[in-house]
Write a protein that holds these residues in place. Sequence first.
Motif, mmCIF file in Angstrom:
data_model
loop_
_atom_site.group_PDB
_atom_site.id
_atom_site.type_symbol
_atom_site.label_atom_id
_atom_site.label_comp_id
_atom_site.label_asym_id
_atom_site.label_seq_id
_atom_site.Cartn_x
_atom_site.Cartn_y
_atom_site.Cartn_z
ATOM 1 N N GLY A 170 9.933 9.002 0.694
ATOM 2 C CA GLY A 170 8.765 8.394 0.729
ATOM 3 C C GLY A 170 8.941 6.349 0.716
ATOM 4 N N VAL A 171 9.199 6.008 -0.659
ATOM 5 C CA VAL A 171 9.666 4.430 -0.642
ATOM 6 C C VAL A 171 10.738 4.339 0.106
ATOM 7 C CG1 VAL A 171 10.727 3.309 -3.222
ATOM 8 C CG2 VAL A 171 9.007 4.698 -3.986
ATOM 9 N N LEU A 172 12.145 5.364 0.467
ATOM 10 C CA LEU A 172 13.393 5.249 0.511
ATOM 11 C C LEU A 172 12.632 4.619 2.281
ATOM 12 C CD1 LEU A 172 15.674 7.599 -0.087
ATOM 13 C CD2 LEU A 172 15.475 5.239 -0.613
ATOM 14 N N ALA A 173 11.796 5.823 2.982
ATOM 15 C CA ALA A 173 11.094 5.877 4.250
ATOM 16 C C ALA A 173 10.536 3.364 4.839
ATOM 17 C CB ALA A 173 10.001 6.286 4.682
ATOM 18 N N VAL A 174 9.741 3.471 3.205
ATOM 19 C CA VAL A 174 9.298 1.922 2.768
ATOM 20 C C VAL A 174 10.316 1.308 3.516
ATOM 21 C CG1 VAL A 174 8.215 0.222 1.630
ATOM 22 C CG2 VAL A 174 6.993 2.658 1.735
ATOM 23 N N SER A 175 11.042 1.023 2.400
ATOM 24 C CA SER A 175 12.985 0.168 2.674
ATOM 25 C C SER A 175 13.195 0.142 4.230
ATOM 26 C CB SER A 175 13.563 0.667 1.790
ATOM 27 O OG SER A 175 14.052 1.902 2.008
ATOM 28 N N VAL A 176 12.967 0.713 4.890
ATOM 29 C CA VAL A 176 13.585 1.592 6.446
ATOM 30 C C VAL A 176 12.174 0.438 7.044
ATOM 31 C CG1 VAL A 176 13.586 2.471 8.283
ATOM 32 C CG2 VAL A 176 14.728 3.572 6.107
ATOM 33 N N ILE A 177 11.055 1.272 6.730
ATOM 34 C CA ILE A 177 9.973 0.159 8.155
ATOM 35 C C ILE A 177 10.276 -1.340 7.437
ATOM 36 C CG2 ILE A 177 7.632 0.117 7.975
ATOM 37 C CD1 ILE A 177 7.479 2.702 7.051
ATOM 38 N N GLY A 178 10.379 -1.455 6.007
ATOM 39 C CA GLY A 178 10.893 -3.342 5.584
ATOM 40 C C GLY A 178 11.965 -4.012 6.496
ATOM 41 N N ALA A 179 12.858 -3.166 7.028
ATOM 42 C CA ALA A 179 14.274 -3.862 7.289
ATOM 43 C C ALA A 179 13.647 -3.782 8.383
ATOM 44 C CB ALA A 179 15.160 -2.537 6.773
ATOM 45 N N ALA A 180 13.166 -2.943 9.396
ATOM 46 C CA ALA A 180 12.903 -2.956 10.757
ATOM 47 C C ALA A 180 11.744 -4.541 11.386
ATOM 48 C CB ALA A 180 12.257 -1.928 11.463
ATOM 49 N N GLN A 181 11.389 -5.070 10.003
ATOM 50 C CA GLN A 181 10.628 -6.148 10.144
ATOM 51 C C GLN A 181 11.560 -7.128 10.248
ATOM 52 O OE1 GLN A 181 7.326 -5.530 11.337
ATOM 53 N NE2 GLN A 181 8.331 -3.551 11.022
ATOM 54 N N ALA B 105 0.613 -0.684 -0.179
ATOM 55 C CA ALA B 105 0.050 0.234 0.442
ATOM 56 C C ALA B 105 0.619 1.395 -0.340
ATOM 57 C CB ALA B 105 -1.129 0.217 1.111
ATOM 58 N N LEU B 106 1.594 1.294 0.850
ATOM 59 C CA LEU B 106 2.891 2.602 0.799
ATOM 60 C C LEU B 106 3.481 2.844 -0.613
ATOM 61 C CD1 LEU B 106 3.999 2.419 4.280
ATOM 62 C CD2 LEU B 106 2.325 3.238 3.804
ATOM 63 N N SER B 107 3.439 1.940 -1.075
ATOM 64 C CA SER B 107 4.780 1.355 -2.244
ATOM 65 C C SER B 107 3.802 2.406 -3.624
ATOM 66 C CB SER B 107 4.946 0.232 -2.697
ATOM 67 O OG SER B 107 6.063 0.145 -1.809
ATOM 68 N N GLN B 108 2.183 1.751 -3.273
ATOM 69 C CA GLN B 108 1.126 2.349 -4.529
ATOM 70 C C GLN B 108 1.610 3.882 -3.940
ATOM 71 O OE1 GLN B 108 -0.278 1.662 -7.286
ATOM 72 N NE2 GLN B 108 0.736 -0.392 -6.683
#
Length: 404
Positions: free
Chosen positions: A387-398, A232-235
Amino acid sequence: MSDVRPQDLSAPGLLAPLRHRGFRRLVAGQVLSTLGDMVFAVSLPFVVLRMGDAKDLAVMLTLLGVGRVAGAPLGGLLADRWSPRNVMLVADLGRAGVLVLLVAATGPAGGLPALGAGIVLLGLLEGVFLPAYWAIMPTLLDEEELAGGNAVSEALMVTAAMAGPLVGGLAMASLSTAAVLAVNAATFLVSAGTLLAVRARRAAPAAAPAGTGFWAFARRSRLLVAVLFMAALSQLTSTAMMNVALPIYLDRHFDDGQRVYGLMLGAQGGGLLLGTLAAGLVWRLPRRGYLALGLLVVDGLVLTAFPRLPGLLAPLSAMVVLGLAAGVLSVVALTLVQRISPAEILGRVMAAFTAVTIAAFPIAAVLIGVIVARQGPESAFLVGGIGVLAVSVIGAAQRAIRNA
């Protein structure tokens, strides 16, 4: 029954899924109907503008999007309780019937209200169809072939989507509106015919046992929640850039912005085609989560740098990279969701996946449009990239994403 001999199941490569007769029939029918959809997408603006104005066109496109979002949950539920094949069959026959009715709606006796009702139904039936399409894949292919099957299917759909505007433009120039709609209806009838010949290799259970409902599974699966959230965030941060910020940016910086926009979309489509095919191969790599995170970082950096790229060749190359990353990410995410989901609720899981990606786009279009109007398209690219970079950071924390 499948026409694949036991020894064929171990054959490596992207073409292995094509050895299954049911998969071939399914994809052939859907490629044809996708081509028909693209012809309709090209013809719709002209049909509406002959009956109304730009405001009416915006309303019709909104109705189409609302119908898609509303149909996805229904399609997932029906796919689990009925069967994906039957849901797809009804959706294809329904769309063919609606298009036949639209022939009358676009005639002298028709009008915008009748056209709008038909548009809503088409969107609703498309939303119903999509979760069932992705839910049927695991019943036609072995687990190790699923990524390759998704890659081949997506690549063929991308090819049809790229050819569709050209075919649609030629059709609108040489055929009447009624004829174009009739041709699109015919593609759905052919697709329905191919579905009648599709036989699942493994039937999904008829009902979910206790404790395996969608919400129970979502609460247990951190990976599913993380994938849906990131999709969703990537979209929200990336996809709408290509449809809102990019054309405005090109119109301001190139004398022939429309032609350049066509080149950019072509470059992105070429990258997307390569990415979907490559996804079937990279799926075999360990730690696919790290690959996905790395591609998101590349995507974010390219978006951030895009307004500062000189000339024409560099932006075109950037579009290829963006398409490549999107192709790999979409197939990897789709295959991951299919493989981790219980068969009993796969339709509802795919409905959630479909809904978040469809619903995020119009929201993103509005947000990016506001940024473009107030700060310019360059700022929109910067915001989208961050925004996309923020998505990658959020994903890396999972941990679930890292270990996927």
